[in-house]
Design an enzyme around this catalytic site. Structure first.
Site, PDB file in Angstrom:
ATOM      1  CG  ASP A  10      -1.817   1.244   1.252  1.00 54.15           C
ATOM      2  OD1 ASP A  10      -2.487   1.495   0.231  1.00 54.15           O
ATOM      3  OD2 ASP A  10      -1.837   1.980   2.258  1.00 54.15           O
ATOM      4  CB  SER A  11       0.158   4.745  -0.892  1.00 63.05           C
ATOM      5  OG  SER A  11      -1.054   4.855  -0.173  1.00 63.05           O
ATOM      6  CE1 TYR A  42       3.142   5.925  -2.921  1.00 55.50           C
ATOM      7  CE2 TYR A  42       2.043   4.225  -4.206  1.00 55.50           C
ATOM      8  CZ  TYR A  42       3.130   4.647  -3.473  1.00 55.50           C
ATOM      9  OH  TYR A  42       4.204   3.796  -3.310  1.00 55.50           O
ATOM     10  N   GLY A  43      -2.423   9.641  -3.670  1.00 59.04           N
ATOM     11  CA  GLY A  43      -3.699   9.978  -4.305  1.00 59.04           C
ATOM     12  C   GLY A  43      -3.705  11.197  -5.202  1.00 59.04           C
ATOM     13  CB  CYS A  73      -2.668   1.144  -2.716  1.00 59.12           C
ATOM     14  SG  CYS A  73      -2.813   2.898  -3.070  1.00 59.12           S
ATOM     15  CB  THR A  75      -4.176   5.402  -5.561  1.00 60.72           C
ATOM     16  OG1 THR A  75      -5.068   6.076  -4.659  1.00 60.72           O
ATOM     17  CG2 THR A  75      -3.615   6.391  -6.554  1.00 60.72           C
ATOM     18  CD  GLU A 156      -2.322   9.191   6.646  1.00 59.87           C
ATOM     19  OE1 GLU A 156      -1.437  10.025   6.847  1.00 59.87           O
ATOM     20  OE2 GLU A 156      -2.286   8.340   5.739  1.00 59.87           O
ATOM     21  CB  CYS A 186      -9.904   5.610  -0.261  1.00 62.59           C
ATOM     22  SG  CYS A 186      -8.433   6.281   0.550  1.00 62.59           S
ATOM     23  CB  THR A 187      -6.429   1.817   2.050  1.00 65.38           C
ATOM     24  OG1 THR A 187      -5.745   3.072   1.902  1.00 65.38           O
ATOM     25  CG2 THR A 187      -6.058   0.881   0.927  1.00 65.38           C
ATOM     26  CG  HIS A 188      -6.564   6.314   4.754  1.00 64.91           C
ATOM     27  ND1 HIS A 188      -5.786   5.804   3.746  1.00 64.91           N
ATOM     28  CD2 HIS A 188      -5.725   6.965   5.600  1.00 64.91           C
ATOM     29  CE1 HIS A 188      -4.522   6.129   3.973  1.00 64.91           C
ATOM     30  NE2 HIS A 188      -4.457   6.826   5.088  1.00 64.91           N
TER      31      HIS A 188
HETATM   32  N1  DGL Z   1      -3.923   3.963  -0.134  1.00 65.74           N
HETATM   33  C1  DGL Z   1      -4.549   5.018  -0.900  1.00 65.74           C
HETATM   34  C2  DGL Z   1      -5.755   4.458  -1.662  1.00 65.74           C
HETATM   35  O1  DGL Z   1      -6.357   3.494  -1.249  1.00 65.74           O
HETATM   36  C3  DGL Z   1      -4.979   6.180  -0.035  1.00 65.74           C
HETATM   37  C4  DGL Z   1      -3.872   7.040   0.507  1.00 65.74           C
HETATM   38  C5  DGL Z   1      -3.030   7.726  -0.539  1.00 65.74           C
HETATM   39  O2  DGL Z   1      -3.494   8.686  -1.191  1.00 65.74           O
HETATM   40  O3  DGL Z   1      -1.900   7.301  -0.699  1.00 65.74           O
HETATM   41  O4  DGL Z   1      -6.116   4.988  -2.670  1.00 65.74           O
END
Ligand code: DGL
Length: 293
Positions: A10-11, A42-43, A73, A75, A156, A186-188
């Site tokens: 993941d990012s 990364y988004g 991830c 993204t 976060e 999105c993972t969050h």
């Molecule tokens: N892990 C990213 C996603 O699921 C979210 C966080 C990021 O922008 O890196 O898209």
């Protein structure tokens, strides 16, 4: 040759919400997680950068002994999964394989939706239109996609249950009342699931795709018995950022204690293990920077 561990990439910390679902479904497997927290988020990044970062990260996971890498991830899955598969696993029986989260998430949304799916994700996920394309392959559903870039930082900060979170969610879902399913792409966002449920109308189903990703992985492992040997539920965690910060954030995302987090850093174009992480204070001057001509 059988791999010993499943790699999860993941990012940053967010993919630990996916790992949580994977470990709950597949407790007998060993995992190694790599969070590129030093270069997250990364988004908002461009596609070429995401391709470069993701190549370095999956190569690190292959070097950790993974025959199978799950890109947790959204993204990266939306932008770079096909590139990674073509580069590292071009044949059906390639010794290494890479799976993503987009198709299981799209399948889950289509199976649950009566006709209108809303997708929330990072700016890059939404700009890729990959969810629109994958959902269109599965059915005639209407898709409304929307970038929600404030939500990952809110998670976060640990502000999932705050007025800030409720206001941001309300703004992002404005006008989506005709959707019956809201995919948290999105993972969050799974950490915001309860807050989403408070804010969106009662007829909207809020969907965390993590469990569907875990079911898809379980099915893939059953269909490909030569790839990953069962283990004992072990977990190793690597990150590119500051390991102690990663551990603190990560435990909330995983919902469990994390083992000591190992640091990896970019050295000569490759992510390699590095023992000590020093966070400098004050000015930083490179020792041998020649003056420009
Ligand atoms: N892990 C990213 C996603 O699921 C979210 C966080 C990021 O922008 O890196 O898209």
């Amino acid at each position: 040759m059988l791999g010993r561990v499943i790699g999860v990439y993941d990012s940053g910390f967010g993919g630990l919400t996916v790992l949580r679902a994977l470990r709950a479904r597949l407790p007998e497997h060993d995992f190694v997680y790599l969070g590129d927290s030093g270069r997250a988020p990364y988004g908002g990044r461009d596609a070429d950068t995401i391709l470069d970062f993701s190549e370095q990260c999956v190569e690190r996971l292959f070097e950790e002994g993974c025959a199978l890498v799950v890109v947790a991830c959204h993204t990266v899955s939306c932008v770079a999964l096909r590139h990674l598969q073509q580069r590292y696993a071009p044949e059906k029986d390639s010794p290494r394989r890479i799976l993503g989260v987009t198709i299981p998430a799209a399948e889950e949304a289509v199976s649950k939706s009566a006709g209108h799916i809303a997708v929330l994700g990072t700016a890059r996920t939404i700009a890729s239109r990959t969810f629109d394309a994958e959902i269109a392959k599965l059915g005639p559903h209407r898709v409304t996609s929307r970038a929600a870039p404030l939500l990952a930082p809110i998670v976060e900060e640990g502000w999932e249950d705050s007025e800030v979170a409720r206001l941001a969610i309300a703004k992002y879902v404005e006008g989506l009342e005709t959707a019956d399913t809201l995919l948290l792409a999105c993972t969050h966002y799974p950490l915001l699931e309860r807050t989403f449920c408070e804010v969106v109308p009662a007829h909207v189903r809020v969907l965390d795709p993590g469990p569907a990703v875990a079911i898809a992985l379980e099915g893939w492992l059953a269909r490909h018995p030569g790839y990953v040997a069962r283990g004992r539920g072990a977990l190793r965690v690597l990150c590119t950022g500051e390991p102690e910060t990663f551990r603190q954030h990560g435990e909330r995302m995983l919902g469990a204690p994390l083992p000591a987090v190992q640091h990896v850093a970019l050295i000569d174009g490759r992510l390699a293990h590095r023992e000590r992480v020093e966070i400098p204070t004050g000015q930083v001057v490179r020792p041998s920077t020649p003056p420009p001509r």
